[in-house]
Design a protein around this motif. Structure first.
Motif, PDB file in Angstrom:
ATOM      1  N   SER A 163       0.931  -0.966   0.092  1.00  0.00           N
ATOM      2  CA  SER A 163      -0.138  -0.006   0.035  1.00  0.00           C
ATOM      3  C   SER A 163       0.852   1.060  -0.002  1.00  0.00           C
ATOM      4  O   SER A 163       2.067   1.217   0.082  1.00  0.00           O
ATOM      5  CB  SER A 163      -0.790   0.009   1.203  1.00  0.00           C
ATOM      6  N   MET A 199      -4.649  -5.864  -2.651  1.00  0.00           N
ATOM      7  CA  MET A 199      -5.837  -5.770  -3.266  1.00  0.00           C
ATOM      8  C   MET A 199      -6.354  -6.838  -3.957  1.00  0.00           C
ATOM      9  O   MET A 199      -7.693  -7.312  -4.094  1.00  0.00           O
ATOM     10  CB  MET A 199      -5.849  -4.444  -4.148  1.00  0.00           C
ATOM     11  N   ASP A 241      -7.267  -9.807  -2.088  1.00  0.00           N
ATOM     12  CA  ASP A 241      -8.650  -9.685  -1.433  1.00  0.00           C
ATOM     13  C   ASP A 241      -9.758  -9.759  -2.081  1.00  0.00           C
ATOM     14  O   ASP A 241     -10.882 -10.372  -1.642  1.00  0.00           O
ATOM     15  CB  ASP A 241      -8.472  -8.227  -0.640  1.00  0.00           C
TER      16      ASP A 241
END
Ligand SMILES: O=C(CO)COP(=O)(O)O
Length: 252
Positions: free
Chosen positions: A71, A82, A85
């Protein structure tokens, strides 16, 4: 026996409804065969919907790139966290178009490959020579350097799980395919480089794809080669029927 891995790389094509339609057309028609893996690597905006639509099917979803950091202040980038996820399982890394247009290097490829494994994503690492390099007899040396630098520092089990895509740049989107014998020669060389880096056992496990103007009409011959374990396909992966035929070829 190594399984065959057929991956579509849609590049920057389609809109969401078209991507969804592709999934609707393909998911229940793929061969029920554990020896072939079917993946579609789609633009970021389609990934959540494709993951949802392919749940419980044999079609896996991949991204075409990612950043190596988890991030941070990297405007416009997408992180491995991301992707994981969302339920994405594969990520293309170091495609020649990213190397050419987006300053991707063997060093960034290496960081991204490590990041992929750190987050449980399987990298599809692209290597391949330009026409100038081929004509100057640098194909073997160039792909060897890309593999050594790109996979540097990986554990042996991670190398075994890496998918390598050999894509000669001059064969991408040009309609020119490397002859299956020429493609196999480079793939065999890549396997040998992996062997030097790890062991014979690991080298035998690594899946090595060929990419560059693969289509239903030429995939059978490519897949009969000793060291070609699948294909990374651009143009011919965009239509459901053609993609399905490519995956079917992996079952024979
Ligand atoms: O770059 C490719 C896949 O990553 C190959 O593209 P084409 O199959 O359109 O030649």
């Amino acid at each position: 026996m190594r399984k065959k891995v057929i991956a579509g790389n849609w590049k920057m094509n389609k809109v969401l409804t078209e991507a969804e339609q592709f999934a609707d057309n393909v998911t229940d028609k793929l061969p029920n065969d554990d020896n072939v893996e079917a993946i579609v690597c789609a633009p970021f905006p389609f990934l959540p919907s494709l993951v949802e639509k392919t749940k419980g099917s044999r079609l896996q979803v991949g991204a075409q790139n990612m950043h190596f950091e988890d991030s941070g202040a990297f405007t416009g980038e997408v992180s491995p966290v991301m992707l994981k996820d969302l339920g994405v399982t594969y990520v293309v890394i170091g495609h020649s178009e990213r190397r050419e247009h987006f300053a991707e290097t063997d060093q960034t490829v290496n960081k991204k490959v490590h990041a992929a494994f750190n987050h449980g994503l399987t990298p599809i690492v692209c290597v391949g020579e330009s026409l100038e390099q081929r004509e100057a007899n640098q194909t073997m040396n160039h792909t060897e350097q890309q593999i050594k630098k790109g996979l540097e520092g990986l554990r042996h089990d991670q190398v075994a799980d890496t998918i390598i895509a050999y894509e000669p740049i001059w064969a991408i989107g040009t309609g020119k395919t490397a002859s299956s014998a020429d493609a196999n020669e480079v793939c065999a060389h890549i396997r040998n480089v992996v062997k030097e880096m790890t062991s014979g056992d690991i080298a035998e496990q690594v899946v090595i794809q060929y990419g560059g103007s693969v289509k239903p009409a030429n995939i059978d011959e490519l897949l009969t080669q000793s060291d070609i374990d699948g294909a990374l396909v651009g143009g011919a992966s965009l239509e459901a029927e053609s993609f399905q035929q490519l995956v079917e070829a992996g079952t024979t």
